[in-house]
Design an enzyme around this catalytic site. Structure first.
Site, PDB file in Angstrom:
ATOM      1  N   SER A 188     -43.409 -15.398   6.600  1.00  0.00           N
ATOM      2  CA  SER A 188     -42.853 -15.192   7.935  1.00  0.00           C
ATOM      3  C   SER A 188     -42.172 -16.477   8.398  1.00  0.00           C
ATOM      4  CB  SER A 188     -43.947 -14.720   8.891  1.00  0.00           C
ATOM      5  OG  SER A 188     -43.414 -14.357  10.146  1.00  0.00           O
ATOM      6  N   HIS A 215     -40.691 -11.503   6.873  1.00  0.00           N
ATOM      7  CA  HIS A 215     -40.406 -11.075   8.240  1.00  0.00           C
ATOM      8  C   HIS A 215     -39.045 -11.637   8.641  1.00  0.00           C
ATOM      9  CE1 HIS A 215     -45.004 -10.914   9.251  1.00  0.00           C
ATOM     10  NE2 HIS A 215     -44.615  -9.851   8.573  1.00  0.00           N
ATOM     11  N   ASP A 309     -50.529 -10.860   9.532  1.00  0.00           N
ATOM     12  CA  ASP A 309     -49.981  -9.885   8.583  1.00  0.00           C
ATOM     13  C   ASP A 309     -50.134 -10.413   7.166  1.00  0.00           C
ATOM     14  OD1 ASP A 309     -46.745  -8.302   7.983  1.00  0.00           O
ATOM     15  OD2 ASP A 309     -48.784  -7.558   7.702  1.00  0.00           O
TER      16      ASP A 309
END
Lengths: 370, 100
Positions: A188, A215, A309
């Protein structure tokens, strides 16, 4: 991950960089609305930005790309070379060159990229303002290091886009595994740079397929793929529904859906986001599918990023016998996801980012130990 | 002075007003570059392209999607080296008649 808010301390100082007074006014209003940020300076071009950031040393910078006198990318390079500061790029959402430029900014050291409100966007200005605050809160927490590219460029040296991967020792507990067919990585905030470091270490004749879930704002994944494709030995493509992951190829999960591995033949499918899913594409969904489809015949890696996540997905992979690696705190731009994965018992070995590529090679039996 | 509360329910009214005033100022600053490029068909278009790009984004913020579309169309035509003067003149006319 719910809304990110900072403890009630003094507001963090932010410098805005945009040649549009409208955009600067909007950004100021958005960031100062909840009193956790204070805009301490505004620059109208790249040169002003570098001077202002060097003088004021804010907690973070909001940077446009399309600037007069010195471009946003050049300004980012100069700032990261001399006064490293977390930078959030705020870019108009258009097709073509701007996506590649946005990824180039991440390569230059920016922490994150957020599209500006676009015509016919279904997102209201309220939502854009909230997105801006949320992303700036994450950006301001990022750990940044000096990027030498700006210094090299100012001396007229054709420096590499990224520093060469150093030889690093792989821990003895990282041993070759039989039958590994897939390497899957999740990332991310700070991910593009980390991915570049890892993927540069993988040779062009790698026999395993590589799957990456990063992401990223809608529409930027093709630009990331194109950027990585130019810089790493393996070809880099964007995944497609129904396709098979190919050995010796890096596949990026496309935005807008979860990319799930369907079976041991590495066929993938694009699935709608799960209810309440915050990030799309989601890392947990992909890793869980890999655990189900491949069991021990995969390696999972969780890199830098905010939130959780990937933590449970990596645990699922480890529970099914897969080798799992997590990026360490010292080299993570944001030590959120890797920390959550470690806490959840999903990380078998934690490593600095420059050791992850060599560790992957060791796991698939390609590494040559001294 | 027209504002568009449906586009920004939580931004204070004074901010919405200041945004539209800022757009007016940006329009005043950018329009000459656009007109200069329109008058010189074979001359450089970099400043016109920058003007269209910036005004397109700013128009979205102040709740002018139609103006944003027109500006974006001009920008994309300039990026693709397509004929742009008709759309450029239309953009200049719309901008000239825009009021906060």
């Amino acid at each position: 991950m719910g809304p990110v808010s900072l403890p009630r301390t003094a507001p963090l100082a932010v410098v805005l960089v945009d040649d549009s007074p409208v955009q600067r006014r909007f950004a100021r209003a958005a960031l100062e609305a909840e009193h956790d940020f204070e805009v301490v300076g505004e620059a109208r071009n790249g040169k002003e930005a570098v001077a202002l950031v060097t003088r004021l040393r804010p907690a973070a910078v909001l940077m446009d790309l399309d600037l007069p006198q010195m471009s946003g990318i050049e300004a980012i390079e100069a700032i990261m070379a001399s006064a490293p500061t977390p930078i959030l790029v705020f870019s108009a959402f258009v097709d073509g060159d701007d996506h590649a430029n946005a990824v180039a900014c991440l390569a230059a050291g920016a922490v994150d990229v957020l599209p500006k409100p676009a015509p016919h966007s279904f997102t209201s200005l309220d939502e854009h303002a909230e997105q801006l605050r949320r992303r700036m809160r994450v950006t301001a927490r990022a750990r940044v290091i000096t990027h030498p590219r700006g210094k090299l460029r100012s001396r007229g040296l054709a420096g590499p886009a990224v520093a060469p991967v150093r030889e690093v020792a792989v821990p003895a507990e990282v041993r070759a595994r039989q039958g590994v067919a897939l390497l899957v990585l999740g990332a991310s905030t700070g991910g593009p740079q980390a991915l570049l470091t890892v993927l540069k270490a993988l040779p062009a004749d790698l026999e395993q397929a590589v799957l990456v879930v990063q992401h990223m704002a809608e529409g930027f994944v093709p630009g990331l793929a194109a950027w990585l494709d130019e810089l790493v030995p393996l070809p880099v493509v964007v995944g497609q529904d129904g396709a098979r992951l190919r050995p010796g190829t890096v596949t990026l999960a496309p935005s807008g859906s979860n990319l799930l591995v369907h079976d041991a033949r590495l066929r993938v499918r694009c699935a709608p986001p799960e209810e309440g899913q915050f990030h799309v594409p989601g890392i947990d969904a992909t890793l869980r599918s890999v655990a189900d489809a491949l069991g021990p015949d995969a390696v999972g890696v969780l890199l830098t990023g905010m939130g959780r996540d990937g933590a449970l997905g990596l645990r699922a992979m480890r529970d099914r016998g897969a080798a799992t690696l997590g990026q360490d705190e010292a080299t993570s731009a944001v030590y959120g996801m890797p920390a959550a994965a470690l806490d959840a018992g999903g990380v078998e070995v934690q490593l600095p980012v420059e050791a992850i590529g060599p560790a992957l090679l060791a796991l698939v039996g390609r590494e040559v130990r001294p | 002075m027209a504002v568009h509360p449906a586009r920004a329910r939580s931004l204070p009214a004074d901010v919405l007003v200041s945004l539209r005033l800022a757009f007016g100022a940006e329009r005043d600053e950018r329009l000459p570059a656009l007109r200069a490029a329109l008058q010189d068909p074979t001359g450089p278009t970099g400043e016109a392209r920058r003007a269209a790009h910036s005004l397109a984004s700013s128009a979205v913020v102040v709740g002018e999607p139609r103006l944003a579309e027109i500006a974006r169309d001009v920008e994309e035509r300039l990026d693709a080296d397509l004929p742009w003067h008709e759309q450029g003149r239309h953009l200049a006319d719309v901008l000239a008649s825009w009021a906060p």
